[in-house]
Design a protein around this motif. Structure first.
Motif, PDB file in Angstrom:
ATOM      1  N   ARG A  21      64.280  86.220 -44.603  1.00  0.00           N
ATOM      2  CA  ARG A  21      65.087  85.200 -43.935  1.00  0.00           C
ATOM      3  C   ARG A  21      66.252  84.773 -44.834  1.00  0.00           C
ATOM      4  N   ALA A  22      67.156  83.982 -44.280  1.00  0.00           N
ATOM      5  CA  ALA A  22      68.327  83.501 -45.026  1.00  0.00           C
ATOM      6  C   ALA A  22      67.933  82.674 -46.250  1.00  0.00           C
ATOM      7  N   ASP A  23      66.767  82.016 -46.206  1.00  0.00           N
ATOM      8  CA  ASP A  23      66.335  81.189 -47.343  1.00  0.00           C
ATOM      9  C   ASP A  23      65.506  81.978 -48.360  1.00  0.00           C
TER      10      ASP A  23
END
Length: 134
Positions: A21-23
């Motif tokens: 994911r982006a995080d």
């Protein structure tokens, strides 16, 4: 990330994928249907461009872990039919993790291909660059 696991409800050692994911955390693991069969499949390594996967399996011989691969045209496409890699030994007697070099031209693996006693030997398989190819 691709990996194999014998999770509850699986048919053996099934292939799973988890998307970062982006995080920088990974999402839930989901089965990769076109790679999963009722065999022991493990040690998967995906080429850096995401278009080839190589792994060990007992698909052709229940007493040996041999090398197989699948490819795809893009990372959005499903994997191709799985094909054996007999050039890496038949039976290959592969063992443990396998790894690809950054450029995808060298495959590192351990095997009992030779009579080495109680421990497997380390092997490097190199493929030649095809003229005009990647």
């Amino acid at each position: 990330m691709y990996f194999s696991s014998s999770r509850p409800g699986s048919r053996g050692w099934d292939f799973y994928q988890s998307v970062m994911r982006a995080d920088d955390t990974f999402g839930p693991a989901t089965p990769v249907a076109e790679l999963t069969r009722i065999f022991v499949d493990q040690g998967s390594v995906v080429r850096r461009d995401g278009l080839e996967v190589i792994f060990l399996s007992n698909r052709e011989n229940p007493d040996s872990m041999d090398f197989f691969k699948a490819t795809r045209a893009s990372t959005r496409d499903p994997w191709s039919d799985i094909v054996p890699l007999p050039a890496l030994g038949a039976p290959a007697y592969g063992q443990g993790r396998i790894a690809l070099s950054f450029d995808g031209r060298e495959l590192y693996f351990t095997s009992w291909l030779t009579e080495s006693g109680t421990h497997p030997d380390l092997f490097v398989a190199r493929r030649e660059k095809v003229k005009g190819g990647k």
